[in-house]
Structures are given as structure tokens and as C-alpha cells.
Design a protein around this motif. Structure first.
Motif, PDB file in Angstrom:
ATOM      1  N   PRO A 154       6.630   6.667 -20.755  1.00 19.17           N
ATOM      2  CA  PRO A 154       5.263   6.810 -20.241  1.00 19.17           C
ATOM      3  C   PRO A 154       5.109   8.141 -19.522  1.00 19.17           C
ATOM      4  O   PRO A 154       6.002   8.567 -18.782  1.00 19.17           O
ATOM      5  N   VAL A 155       3.986   8.814 -19.743  1.00 17.34           N
ATOM      6  CA  VAL A 155       3.761  10.134 -19.160  1.00 17.34           C
ATOM      7  C   VAL A 155       2.389  10.175 -18.484  1.00 17.34           C
ATOM      8  O   VAL A 155       1.476   9.434 -18.851  1.00 17.34           O
ATOM      9  N   LEU A 156       2.278  11.055 -17.500  1.00 17.98           N
ATOM     10  CA  LEU A 156       1.027  11.257 -16.779  1.00 17.98           C
ATOM     11  C   LEU A 156       0.721  12.748 -16.768  1.00 17.98           C
ATOM     12  O   LEU A 156       1.584  13.560 -16.399  1.00 17.98           O
ATOM     13  N   PHE A 157      -0.482  13.109 -17.174  1.00 12.77           N
ATOM     14  CA  PHE A 157      -0.930  14.496 -17.173  1.00 12.77           C
ATOM     15  C   PHE A 157      -2.017  14.672 -16.116  1.00 12.77           C
ATOM     16  O   PHE A 157      -2.906  13.831 -15.987  1.00 12.77           O
ATOM     17  N   GLY A 158      -1.945  15.778 -15.375  1.00 10.82           N
ATOM     18  CA  GLY A 158      -2.978  16.054 -14.380  1.00 10.82           C
ATOM     19  C   GLY A 158      -3.073  17.535 -14.089  1.00 10.82           C
ATOM     20  O   GLY A 158      -2.062  18.246 -14.125  1.00 10.82           O
ATOM     21  N   THR A 159      -4.275  18.001 -13.796  1.00  8.61           N
ATOM     22  CA  THR A 159      -4.461  19.422 -13.529  1.00  8.61           C
ATOM     23  C   THR A 159      -5.419  19.686 -12.376  1.00  8.61           C
ATOM     24  O   THR A 159      -6.403  18.974 -12.200  1.00  8.61           O
ATOM     25  N   GLY A 160      -5.108  20.720 -11.619  1.00  7.48           N
ATOM     26  CA  GLY A 160      -6.006  21.250 -10.615  1.00  7.48           C
ATOM     27  C   GLY A 160      -6.764  22.457 -11.122  1.00  7.48           C
ATOM     28  O   GLY A 160      -7.533  23.074 -10.390  1.00  7.48           O
ATOM     29  N   HIS A 161      -6.549  22.808 -12.406  1.00  3.56           N
ATOM     30  CA  HIS A 161      -7.224  23.940 -13.054  1.00  3.56           C
ATOM     31  C   HIS A 161      -7.951  23.465 -14.311  1.00  3.56           C
ATOM     32  O   HIS A 161      -7.703  23.960 -15.414  1.00  3.56           O
ATOM     33  N   PRO A 162      -8.861  22.485 -14.196  1.00  6.35           N
ATOM     34  CA  PRO A 162      -9.459  21.931 -15.417  1.00  6.35           C
ATOM     35  C   PRO A 162     -10.248  22.925 -16.247  1.00  6.35           C
ATOM     36  O   PRO A 162     -10.267  22.833 -17.483  1.00  6.35           O
ATOM     37  N   ARG A 207      -0.713  11.060  -5.783  1.00  2.00           N
ATOM     38  CA  ARG A 207      -0.259   9.968  -4.922  1.00  2.00           C
ATOM     39  C   ARG A 207      -1.085   8.719  -5.157  1.00  2.00           C
ATOM     40  O   ARG A 207      -0.541   7.600  -5.227  1.00  2.00           O
ATOM     41  N   ILE A 208      -2.404   8.893  -5.283  1.00  2.00           N
ATOM     42  CA  ILE A 208      -3.279   7.749  -5.541  1.00  2.00           C
ATOM     43  C   ILE A 208      -2.999   7.155  -6.915  1.00  2.00           C
ATOM     44  O   ILE A 208      -2.938   5.928  -7.076  1.00  2.00           O
ATOM     45  N   ALA A 209      -2.813   8.005  -7.908  1.00  2.00           N
ATOM     46  CA  ALA A 209      -2.531   7.524  -9.262  1.00  2.00           C
ATOM     47  C   ALA A 209      -1.222   6.739  -9.306  1.00  2.00           C
ATOM     48  O   ALA A 209      -1.157   5.638  -9.883  1.00  2.00           O
ATOM     49  N   LEU A 210      -0.179   7.283  -8.689  1.00  2.00           N
ATOM     50  CA  LEU A 210       1.117   6.593  -8.683  1.00  2.00           C
ATOM     51  C   LEU A 210       1.049   5.320  -7.855  1.00  2.00           C
ATOM     52  O   LEU A 210       1.654   4.299  -8.215  1.00  2.00           O
ATOM     53  N   GLY A 211       0.313   5.358  -6.749  1.00  2.00           N
ATOM     54  CA  GLY A 211       0.167   4.164  -5.931  1.00  2.00           C
ATOM     55  C   GLY A 211      -0.537   3.052  -6.679  1.00  2.00           C
ATOM     56  O   GLY A 211      -0.162   1.866  -6.564  1.00  2.00           O
ATOM     57  N   CYS A 252       4.198  18.987  -7.632  1.00  2.79           N
ATOM     58  CA  CYS A 252       4.955  18.891  -6.384  1.00  2.79           C
ATOM     59  C   CYS A 252       4.819  17.513  -5.751  1.00  2.79           C
ATOM     60  O   CYS A 252       5.788  16.969  -5.209  1.00  2.79           O
ATOM     61  N   GLY A 253       3.628  16.937  -5.818  1.00  4.76           N
ATOM     62  CA  GLY A 253       3.431  15.604  -5.259  1.00  4.76           C
ATOM     63  C   GLY A 253       4.259  14.560  -5.972  1.00  4.76           C
ATOM     64  O   GLY A 253       4.848  13.666  -5.341  1.00  4.76           O
ATOM     65  N   ALA A 254       4.322  14.645  -7.304  1.00  5.95           N
ATOM     66  CA  ALA A 254       5.133  13.701  -8.080  1.00  5.95           C
ATOM     67  C   ALA A 254       6.616  13.924  -7.818  1.00  5.95           C
ATOM     68  O   ALA A 254       7.378  12.971  -7.601  1.00  5.95           O
ATOM     69  N   GLY A 255       7.041  15.186  -7.838  1.00  6.49           N
ATOM     70  CA  GLY A 255       8.454  15.491  -7.607  1.00  6.49           C
ATOM     71  C   GLY A 255       8.924  15.037  -6.246  1.00  6.49           C
ATOM     72  O   GLY A 255      10.044  14.533  -6.096  1.00  6.49           O
ATOM     73  N   GLN A 256       8.069  15.184  -5.240  1.00 10.01           N
ATOM     74  CA  GLN A 256       8.429  14.754  -3.896  1.00 10.01           C
ATOM     75  C   GLN A 256       8.640  13.242  -3.836  1.00 10.01           C
ATOM     76  O   GLN A 256       9.458  12.744  -3.049  1.00 10.01           O
ATOM     77  N   LEU A 257       7.933  12.507  -4.693  1.00  8.91           N
ATOM     78  CA  LEU A 257       8.062  11.046  -4.734  1.00  8.91           C
ATOM     79  C   LEU A 257       9.161  10.579  -5.680  1.00  8.91           C
ATOM     80  O   LEU A 257       9.316   9.382  -5.909  1.00  8.91           O
ATOM     81  N   GLY A 258       9.902  11.502  -6.250  1.00  7.96           N
ATOM     82  CA  GLY A 258      11.036  11.136  -7.085  1.00  7.96           C
ATOM     83  C   GLY A 258      10.727  10.947  -8.552  1.00  7.96           C
ATOM     84  O   GLY A 258      11.568  10.438  -9.301  1.00  7.96           O
TER      85      GLY A 258
END
Length: 283
Positions: free
Chosen positions: A111-119, A194-198, A219-225
Motif C-alpha cells: 500500500p502506498v500514499l502519495f501527497g504533495t505540497g506543490h500541487p 499526520r492526519i492521513a496516517l492517524g 518528513c512527517g511520514a519518515g518521522q513517524l517511522g
């Protein structure tokens, strides 16, 4: 260069494109902007940490040395103005590693999650990868659709909404709700991931085995492991610190704000190297 999508894109052709499109070589990001980011990161300003909590103390000289190693920027602290520079060979090496992570995830049907701050710039790039990973049998996750995210803006904290376009997460400003459009906000925040993973954890559904994106998504995902790979400019030291400390698997150095169509040859190259379905039909 942008006409070479229907055949395998060679490394030499991609290198030439990186330089011609200013994705690498002298880039639009200024040296002043990069150095300012390094100063803020050294002071642990959350605006540039992007959700990362560094394990070691990174001073400005440490960061300059790291960015010279990872990106190819000048290591001379006396060089304080002009355009910054990215070594295209470092970009190519990171793209190869990026493709290997995609290939491994596709082989495992992870399973993969894609997200961008540069849409506005990068939505098409990630959407093409999401489509290919889905065709390979991966579950492209879209958790917390429509959930409100309180984002800091220059006008104070304002609620945004988490949305997905072609499998890619972004956040929208209030009133900017256009279906299937790229009218998302530019953000560095780790709050959306964080909200998506939560939400996934609360639902008891599968968590992503790989997050693909930029800024706070990585970075947010990596920080959460959670394993994360992404793109980063010379003024985004957090991804490269995360890579150095083992919480980001791959950080690709390139200008992350050029024209959206300039990223298409990168997509073609990654699809070929990762041997993902649909590579021969691109686009």
C-alpha cells in the motif's frame, strides 16, 4: 527533449533535459534563500523542519556540508548570492534509487500514499506514478478525504480540507473546492500526512508501506517511522537531513517549482527503471 516520451529515455538524454529545464545545474532557487533555510533549520524553526525532529545538532556549517554532498551546492560559506546549483549527477543517482524503491513496493504490492505540497507543479508527476503503482496491484490510499486541517498562514490559522486528485493528496484553501483540479495550497506542513496516517490507524486499515511526495509529506511520514521518498530543492534541507539520519529513504535534489510539463521526462525515466505497468504507453 520533451518529445521523447514514447521511447526509453536514456540517462544522457535525461541529464540534458535536467540542465535545459533548470531542474538541475543553476536553478531558480537563490543562494540567499538556501542559506536562510539552513540558518532557520539550525535554529530548529518548525517552518523548515517540515515535521522532522533531528536526532543530532545540525549547525549551519554542518548543513552546508551536507547539502554540498547531497545536492552539489557550493560548500564555500563565502558564496552568499546568486543562483544555487544542483549537480545533475546527484539528481540522476537519486532518481535511480527512487525508482528502485518504487519497483520494490510494486513487486510487494505494498500500500502506498502519495501527497504533495506543490500541487500546481507536481500533481501530474505524482498522479502518473500513482496510476502506475495501482496498475501494478498496489493499494493507493486516500484516507481522511475532506477532513479539515488547521493550517498556519500569513493571516493566521485557517481551516483547509484534505483532498485527493487522481490518487494524490493535497490540501485546499477555504472555498477552493474544484473537483479534480490542482487548485491546492502550497504547503510545507506535516499536519496533512499526520492526519492521513492517524485516520488509517483509527480505521484499522492498512498503513502505507511507502509514502511518496515532498515537504511535510515525506518528513512527517519518515518521522513517524513510515518509509518515505521524495523530491527536494536546495532550500529544503529537512529531507536531506532525514536521509542522512535514516528516516527518509531517498531525497531527490532538483528544483521543485518549474513548469509542470518539465517533470514528464522524469516520470518516463522512473516508469522505465521501475518497470511499472503502462511505461510503454507514456503518455
Amino acid at each position: 527533449m520533451l518529445r521523447q516520451h514514447r521511447s526509453v529515455l536514456s540517462t544522457g538524454a535525461l541529464r540534458a533535459h535536467l540542465l535545459a529545464a533548470r531542474l538541475a545545474g543553476p536553478v531558480a532557487t537563490s543562494r540567499e534563500k538556501s542559506l536562510r533555510s539552513y540558518r532557520l533549520f539550525a535554529a530548529r524553526d518548525p517552518r523548515v523542519l517540515l515535521g522532522l525532529d533531528p536526532e543530532r545538532c545540525w549547525g549551519e556549517s554542518d548543513l552546508l556540508g551536507l547539502m554540498a554532498e547531497k545536492c552539489g551546492v557550493s560548500a564555500d560559506p563565502a558564496h552568499v548570492s546568486g543562483p544555487d546549483v544542483i549537480d545533475p549527477e546527484r539528481t540522476l543517482a537519486a532518481l535511480r534509487a527512487f525508482a528502485e524503491r518504487l519497483r520494490a513496493a510494486a513487486a510487494a504490492r505494498a500500500p502506498v500514499l502519495f501527497g504533495t505540497g506543490h500541487p500546481h507543479r507536481l500533481l501530474g508527476f505524482y498522479a502518473s506514478l500513482a496510476r502506475a503503482m495501482s496498475a501494478a496491484g498496489c493499494d493507493v490510499l486516500t484516507p481522511a478525504q475532506g477532513v479539515s486541517v488547521d493550517m498556519a498562514t500569513r493571516f493566521g490559522v485557517r481551516p483547509h480540507s484534505l483532498d485527493y486528485v487522481r490518487g494524490v493528496a493535497l490540501v485546499r484553501e477555504p472555498g477552493a473546492r474544484l473537483p479534480a483540479s490542482a487548485t491546492g495550497a502550497h504547503t510545507h506542513s506535516p499536519l496533512p500526512v499526520r492526519i492521513a496516517l492517524g485516520a488509517l490507524a483509527e480505521e484499522g486499515g492498512p498503513l502505507p508501506e511507502l509514502v511518496v511526495g515532498d515537504h511535510g509529506w515525506v518528513c512527517g511520514a519518515g518521522q513517524l517511522g513510515v518509509e518515505a521518498i521524495g523530491l527536494a530543492d536546495t532550500d529544503d534541507p529537512a529531507l536531506f537531513v532525514g536521509e542522512a539520519e535514516g528516516r527518509v529513504s531517498v531525497a531527490v535534489p532538483l528544483d521543485d517549482a518549474v513548469r509542470a510539463d518539465y517533470y514528464r521526462p522524469l516520470t518516463r525515466y522512473l516508469l522505465d527503471r521501475a518497470r511499472l505497468p503502462g511505461a510503454q504507453e507514456w503518455p
